[in-house]
Scaffold this motif. Structure first.
Motif, PDB file in Angstrom:
ATOM      1  N   GLU A 196       0.817  -1.221   0.000  1.00 23.39           N
ATOM      2  CA  GLU A 196       0.000   0.000   0.000  1.00 23.39           C
ATOM      3  C   GLU A 196       0.849   1.268   0.000  1.00 23.39           C
ATOM      4  O   GLU A 196       0.316   2.367   0.187  1.00 23.39           O
ATOM      5  N   TYR A 197       2.150   1.127  -0.219  1.00 21.75           N
ATOM      6  CA  TYR A 197       3.008   2.309  -0.216  1.00 21.75           C
ATOM      7  C   TYR A 197       2.574   3.284  -1.318  1.00 21.75           C
ATOM      8  O   TYR A 197       2.292   2.874  -2.440  1.00 21.75           O
ATOM      9  N   LEU A 198       2.494   4.553  -0.971  1.00 21.40           N
ATOM     10  CA  LEU A 198       2.034   5.676  -1.802  1.00 21.40           C
ATOM     11  C   LEU A 198       0.513   5.784  -1.870  1.00 21.40           C
ATOM     12  O   LEU A 198      -0.016   6.633  -2.583  1.00 21.40           O
ATOM     13  N   SER A 199      -0.193   4.943  -1.085  1.00 21.02           N
ATOM     14  CA  SER A 199      -1.657   5.028  -1.115  1.00 21.02           C
ATOM     15  C   SER A 199      -2.172   6.287  -0.423  1.00 21.02           C
ATOM     16  O   SER A 199      -3.245   6.791  -0.764  1.00 21.02           O
ATOM     17  N   LEU A 200      -1.441   6.813   0.543  1.00 21.38           N
ATOM     18  CA  LEU A 200      -1.868   8.031   1.225  1.00 21.38           C
ATOM     19  C   LEU A 200      -1.699   9.254   0.329  1.00 21.38           C
ATOM     20  O   LEU A 200      -2.625  10.042   0.143  1.00 21.38           O
ATOM     21  N   SER A 201      -0.527   9.391  -0.255  1.00 15.34           N
ATOM     22  CA  SER A 201      -0.241  10.570  -1.078  1.00 15.34           C
ATOM     23  C   SER A 201      -0.778  10.437  -2.494  1.00 15.34           C
ATOM     24  O   SER A 201      -0.982  11.436  -3.180  1.00 15.34           O
ATOM     25  N   GLY A 259      16.329   8.208  12.081  1.00 12.13           N
ATOM     26  CA  GLY A 259      15.892   8.943  10.900  1.00 12.13           C
ATOM     27  C   GLY A 259      14.590   9.651  11.227  1.00 12.13           C
ATOM     28  O   GLY A 259      13.854   9.256  12.146  1.00 12.13           O
ATOM     29  N   TRP A 260      14.306  10.704  10.484  1.00 13.31           N
ATOM     30  CA  TRP A 260      13.127  11.524  10.773  1.00 13.31           C
ATOM     31  C   TRP A 260      11.837  10.714  10.787  1.00 13.31           C
ATOM     32  O   TRP A 260      10.992  10.865  11.666  1.00 13.31           O
ATOM     33  N   HIS A 261      11.677   9.798   9.828  1.00 12.97           N
ATOM     34  CA  HIS A 261      10.407   9.100   9.661  1.00 12.97           C
ATOM     35  C   HIS A 261      10.172   8.008  10.707  1.00 12.97           C
ATOM     36  O   HIS A 261       9.058   7.489  10.804  1.00 12.97           O
ATOM     37  N   SER A 262      11.202   7.666  11.469  1.00 13.24           N
ATOM     38  CA  SER A 262      11.049   6.574  12.436  1.00 13.24           C
ATOM     39  C   SER A 262      10.587   7.056  13.810  1.00 13.24           C
ATOM     40  O   SER A 262      10.293   6.243  14.688  1.00 13.24           O
ATOM     41  N   GLU A 263      10.520   8.367  14.007  1.00 15.97           N
ATOM     42  CA  GLU A 263      10.204   8.893  15.333  1.00 15.97           C
ATOM     43  C   GLU A 263       8.730   8.728  15.702  1.00 15.97           C
ATOM     44  O   GLU A 263       8.389   8.160  16.734  1.00 15.97           O
ATOM     45  N   CYS A 264       7.855   9.278  14.868  1.00 16.13           N
ATOM     46  CA  CYS A 264       6.449   9.425  15.254  1.00 16.13           C
ATOM     47  C   CYS A 264       5.748   8.086  15.442  1.00 16.13           C
ATOM     48  O   CYS A 264       4.946   7.930  16.368  1.00 16.13           O
ATOM     49  N   VAL A 265       6.033   7.122  14.580  1.00 11.49           N
ATOM     50  CA  VAL A 265       5.364   5.819  14.726  1.00 11.49           C
ATOM     51  C   VAL A 265       5.724   5.172  16.056  1.00 11.49           C
ATOM     52  O   VAL A 265       4.875   4.561  16.714  1.00 11.49           O
ATOM     53  N   GLU A 321       5.536   6.952   7.572  1.00 15.16           N
ATOM     54  CA  GLU A 321       5.035   6.499   8.870  1.00 15.16           C
ATOM     55  C   GLU A 321       4.004   5.385   8.680  1.00 15.16           C
ATOM     56  O   GLU A 321       4.050   4.348   9.361  1.00 15.16           O
ATOM     57  N   ALA A 322       3.057   5.618   7.791  1.00 14.35           N
ATOM     58  CA  ALA A 322       1.982   4.648   7.566  1.00 14.35           C
ATOM     59  C   ALA A 322       2.533   3.309   7.096  1.00 14.35           C
ATOM     60  O   ALA A 322       2.071   2.241   7.532  1.00 14.35           O
ATOM     61  N   GLN A 368      -1.072  -3.173  11.287  1.00 17.76           N
ATOM     62  CA  GLN A 368      -2.210  -2.297  11.559  1.00 17.76           C
ATOM     63  C   GLN A 368      -2.057  -1.026  10.736  1.00 17.76           C
ATOM     64  O   GLN A 368      -0.959  -0.704  10.273  1.00 17.76           O
ATOM     65  N   ASN A 369      -3.173  -0.307  10.584  1.00 16.31           N
ATOM     66  CA  ASN A 369      -3.106   1.029   9.998  1.00 16.31           C
ATOM     67  C   ASN A 369      -2.801   2.032  11.098  1.00 16.31           C
ATOM     68  O   ASN A 369      -3.315   1.916  12.220  1.00 16.31           O
TER      69      ASN A 369
END
Length: 463
Positions: free
Chosen positions: A151-156, A199-205, A239-240, A249-250
């Motif tokens: 599902e990569y790129l499904s959000l954007s 890395g920046w993208h690993s923080e929030c999740v 993140e997703a 999970q989503n």
């Protein structure tokens, strides 16, 4: 309530993902290497309004906003200033929080920092490794394998990989789209896969996983994930993807994004030299006026900032404060049901701010007209105060003293002089020296001050 979901690109009925009447919200906060700008203000105020509306609708809201306090930009600032990471980040966190307080942004329930979440980030990366979604590039870092997420790129909704912004293009990656989860760096944190930093993208999740503690079997980890439109790709997309691969999970049921801020019809950008800091805007108008101004355009629309428009918006807020001042000292009764419902109906439609503020303006106009006709109507006064208190709570306004509001911009030194002159005038009036009293009033007028003698005493305003 309906909200616009960035993933589905349409308004959807809001139904909590996991617990009835409980809403978990996560907002991506600032990278703290510089003062906060109007883009930060717009995002913070937009989702502060969302939080306030949900609370008024009876939901229990848990609200988190993070700080990215280790990042390439912060490391660059360390090099150019000679200051430590802590000195830089603590200074700008304090500055950011002062800006938020000035604009009446509610304090989050959780304010996680990346540097305080290292163990959580490492554990999350280990989950990705165990699921085969992370791999090591020797001498570089740990990367996420985007090919494992169907599902990569499904959000954007992006299609052309060559147009992807802010994606590292190292030659040793398996795929062009893969991104860094952990960057090797001997100066920072020990980890099983190598000393380094996140890395920046690993923080929030990782922060979301720790704060909200999603349960196995849940389809979504949180209800709403928020941020600026510039975060849809790559940050939120990445993140997703991590959440799907690490936890099956989503990450969020709904994704909400606010529009960009433009300065005099140009996109706000440091490279263009028009990145307008909140602290600069606060020299022009009170924080609450800046909030009211940024709130006045729908959160998803791009916002064009101009000083003239800020001044005009303050005058609109002044009119509401004028009614508050007219009713100073009156105790509230019950808010008018129709007025309250009208406001909430508009805001329940994806935060329709124009309709909600028009309803507020109409109430202010009607109340002033009714008070002109019936100046001694106690029930009218009490209900109008209740209406103003409700509006203040929902929109985050009217938190200032009504007299002090009209004195904004006057220095403490000048205030002392004004109050001294007012006291001298009162003595002159008591002594029946009306010539001196009038002379003092004229002197105050030359200082840009207007006096109002009331039963409670003399008050003044800046003209």
């Amino acid at each position: 309530m309906k909200i616009y979901d960035s993933a589905h690109k349409e308004k959807l009925d809001f139904i909590p993902a996991n617990e009835p009447n409980t809403v978990n919200i996560y907002v991506c906060g600032p990278t703290v290497y510089d003062d906060a700008h109007l883009g930060h203000a717009r995002s913070s105020i937009s989702f502060d309004l969302l939080r306030r509306v949900l609370c008024e609708l009876g939901f229990s809201v848990k609200f988190a906003r993070n700080y990215t306090d280790i990042d390439d930009k912060i490391l660059h600032k360390m090099t150019t200033t000679g200051k430590s990471l802590e000195q830089i980040t603590e200074h700008y966190i304090a500055s950011f929080e002062a800006d938020m307080k000035a604009m009446n942004v509610l304090e989050p329930d959780f304010k996680p920092k990346a540097t305080e979440s290292i163990a959580d980030i490492i554990a999350y990366i280990k989950k990705l490794e165990a699921n085969g979604a992370a791999y090591i590039v020797e001498g570089d870092g740990v990367y996420f394998d985007t090919s494992l997420d169907d599902e990569y790129l499904s959000l954007s909704g992006r299609k052309d990989e060559n147009l992807q912004a802010r994606v590292e293009r190292e030659a040793h990656k398996k795929n062009e789209k893969d991104f860094a989860l952990w960057k090797f760096d001997e100066n920072y944190y020990d980890a099983p896969f190598g000393k380094g930093r996140p890395g920046w993208h690993s923080e929030c999740v990782a922060m979301i996983y720790r704060i909200f503690k999603p349960k196995e079997g849940q389809k979504y980890q949180i209800d709403i994930h928020c941020g600026g439109s510039d975060l849809i790709f790559p940050h939120h997309e990445n993140e997703a993807a991590q959440c799907r691969c690490a936890c099956k999970q989503n990450l969020a049921k709904y994704w909400m994004h606010n529009g960009f801020v433009q300065i005099n019809n140009e996109k706000m950008s440091k490279s263009l030299g028009n990145s307008f800091f909140i602290k600069d805007a606060l020299k022009i108008a009170p924080g609450e006026a800046l909030r009211f101004y940024l709130l006045s355009t729908h959160y998803r629309a791009n916002f064009n900032y101009s000083i003239d428009d800020l001044s005009a918006s303050k005058k609109r807020l002044d009119k509401i404060y004028r009614l508050k001042k007219r009713l100073s000292g009156v105790a509230a009764s019950e808010v008018n049901t129709s007025f309250k419902q009208g406001i909430l109906d508009f805001l329940s439609d994806d935060l329709n701010i124009s309709g909600a503020l028009a309803t507020l303006d109409e109430m202010v106009n009607d109340a002033n007209a009714a008070l002109d006709n019936s100046p001694k109507d106690k029930a009218l006064k009490a209900q109008t105060v209740a209406n103003l208190e409700f509006a203040g709570r929902v929109f985050g306004i009217l938190e200032n003293d009504e007299n002090e509001w009209f004195q904004w911009g006057v220095s403490d030194t000048l205030k002392e002089r004004i109050n001294s002159l007012i006291a001298a005038r009162q003595i002159a009036k008591k002594d029946k020296n009306f010539e001196l009293a009038d002379s003092i009033r004229s002197e105050l007028g030359e200082l840009g001050v207007e006096l109002m003698d009331t039963p409670a005493g003399t008050v003044w305003e800046k003209i």
